[in-house]
Design an enzyme around this catalytic site. Structure first.
Site, short mmCIF file in Angstrom:
data_model
loop_
_atom_site.label_atom_id
_atom_site.label_comp_id
_atom_site.label_asym_id
_atom_site.label_seq_id
_atom_site.Cartn_x
_atom_site.Cartn_y
_atom_site.Cartn_z
CG LEU A 17 -1.98 -1.11 1.27
CD1 LEU A 17 -2.83 -0.97 2.53
CD2 LEU A 17 -2.86 -1.10 0.03
CG ASP A 248 4.10 -8.68 -5.31
OD1 ASP A 248 4.25 -7.83 -4.41
OD2 ASP A 248 5.03 -9.06 -6.05
CG HIS A 252 7.28 1.44 -8.09
ND1 HIS A 252 8.11 1.76 -7.04
CD2 HIS A 252 7.25 0.09 -8.15
CE1 HIS A 252 8.57 0.64 -6.49
NE2 HIS A 252 8.06 -0.39 -7.15
#
EC number: 3.5.2.3
Length: 348
Positions: A17, A248, A252
């Site tokens: 997160l 997963d 970014h």
């Protein structure tokens, strides 16, 4: 074939997160679908003890959308300096549900990770004693090992030794990517399970490399050849309770991915269950999705399944080209492309 699929509300047993200004974005995306999620602790600095886990948990809870009942399940980040007493305190607090082994340098913000597994054997003994599961990023990080072989070699050099040395320790082999990992988990005891991501079910290294480098498919462990993808699909759709959902999802900012030295991670939380549904539909195994997404994980962790439900409908829609990420943007997996399933909102 039905155009509507109702499942007990799923959980995500592996998600990133991040922290700070992006939390309202990332928490909203996971809370839209999932009842609970195992929260990765690789912040800067990492989440190393129960106090740091509680502080991070409070920040996540504060970022939940109004009315959300989403529950973050916290995880400690193991280092060479982690002490058994910290494990016992984490188990006693009630909100820490696992501890994570990152081999130093294996992935994003893993520089503080474990340099030698032998150094944390007393910690693993304490985890086995108190019943705190161990989550493992299963890759070796030596420079002489090909990046596509990291997982297989980790199994041979470390994973077998850990599960043999600590047979009562619950171990999750996280985000598995190879046929060798599938076979290892199948042959191991009932205390060993594995998470599988949507992107490793839907894609292989050709999608990332053929016709140009596509940085938004770059993740760690890296996408493998299609034979490994097929083995993952077989495992996920098999009904074997050792395999369960872990996205997963790892955001970014766009500029950090689209760079000369781009970051590893795929952002899938915004449409995770829809992507898994596509993968299961490829195998005519939608009837197995609920077990994989909603039942196997809670069973492994000794938690009750969620009691409310979600509904997916077969309805084509276009994924957003980008999503807000604090003051920046993140490019999601499948950006600007069609998805075949859509989550009906507010079905609980």
């Amino acid at each position: 074939m039905s155009d509507r699929l109702t499942l007990l509300r799923p959980d995500d047993w592996h998600i990133h997160l991040r922290d700070g200004a992006v939390l309202p974005n990332t928490v909203a995306d996971v809370a839209r679908t999932f009842g609970r999620a195992i929260i990765m602790p690789n912040l800067v600095p990492p989440v190393r003890n129960a106090a740091e886990a509680d502080a991070y948990r409070q920040r996540i809870l504060a970022a939940r959308p109004a009315g959300s009942r989403f529950e973050p399940l916290m995880v400690l980040y193991l280092t060479d300096r982690t002490q058994p007493e910290e494990i016992r305190a984490a188990k006693a607090c009630g909100f820490v549900h696992a501890a994570k082994l990152y081999p130093a340098g294996a992935t994003t913000n893993s520089d503080s990770g474990v340099t030698s597994i032998d150094k944390i054997f007393p910690v693993l003994e304490a985890m086995a004693e108190v019943g705190l599961p161990l989550l493992i990023h299963g890759e070796v990080t030596r420079g002489d090992v090909d990046v596509f072989d990291r997982e297989k070699i980790f199994i041979d050099e470390h994973m077998r030794r850990v599960v043999e040395r600590f047979p009562s320790l619950k171990v999750v082999f996280e985000h598995i990517t190879t046929a060798e990992a599938v076979q290892f988990v199948k042959e191991a005891s009932a205390n060993v399970g594995a998470t599988i991501t949507a992107h490793h079910l839907l894609y292989n290294r050709n999608h990332m490399l053929v016709g140009g480098i596509r940085p938004h498919f770059y993740c760690l462990p890296i996408l493998k050849r299609n034979t490994h993808q097929e083995a993952l699909l077989d495992a996920a759709t098999s009904g074997n309770a050792k395999f369960f959902l872990g996205t997963d999802s790892a955001p970014h900012a766009q500029h950090a991915k689209e760079a000369a030295c781009g970051c590893a991670g795929c952002y899938s939380a915004y449409a995770a269950i829809e992507l898994y549904a596509e993968a299961f539909e490829q195998r005519n195994a939608l009837d197995q999705l609920e077990a994989f997404a909603s039942l196997n994980g809670p069973r492994f962790y000794g938690l009750p399944a969620n009691t409310d439900s979600i509904t997916l409908v077969r309805e084509e829609w276009t994924a957003p080209a980008s999503l807000p990420f604090g003051e920046l943007t993140v490019i999601p997996l499948r950006a600007g492309e069609k998805l075949r399933w859509r989550l009906l909102e507010d079905h609980s």
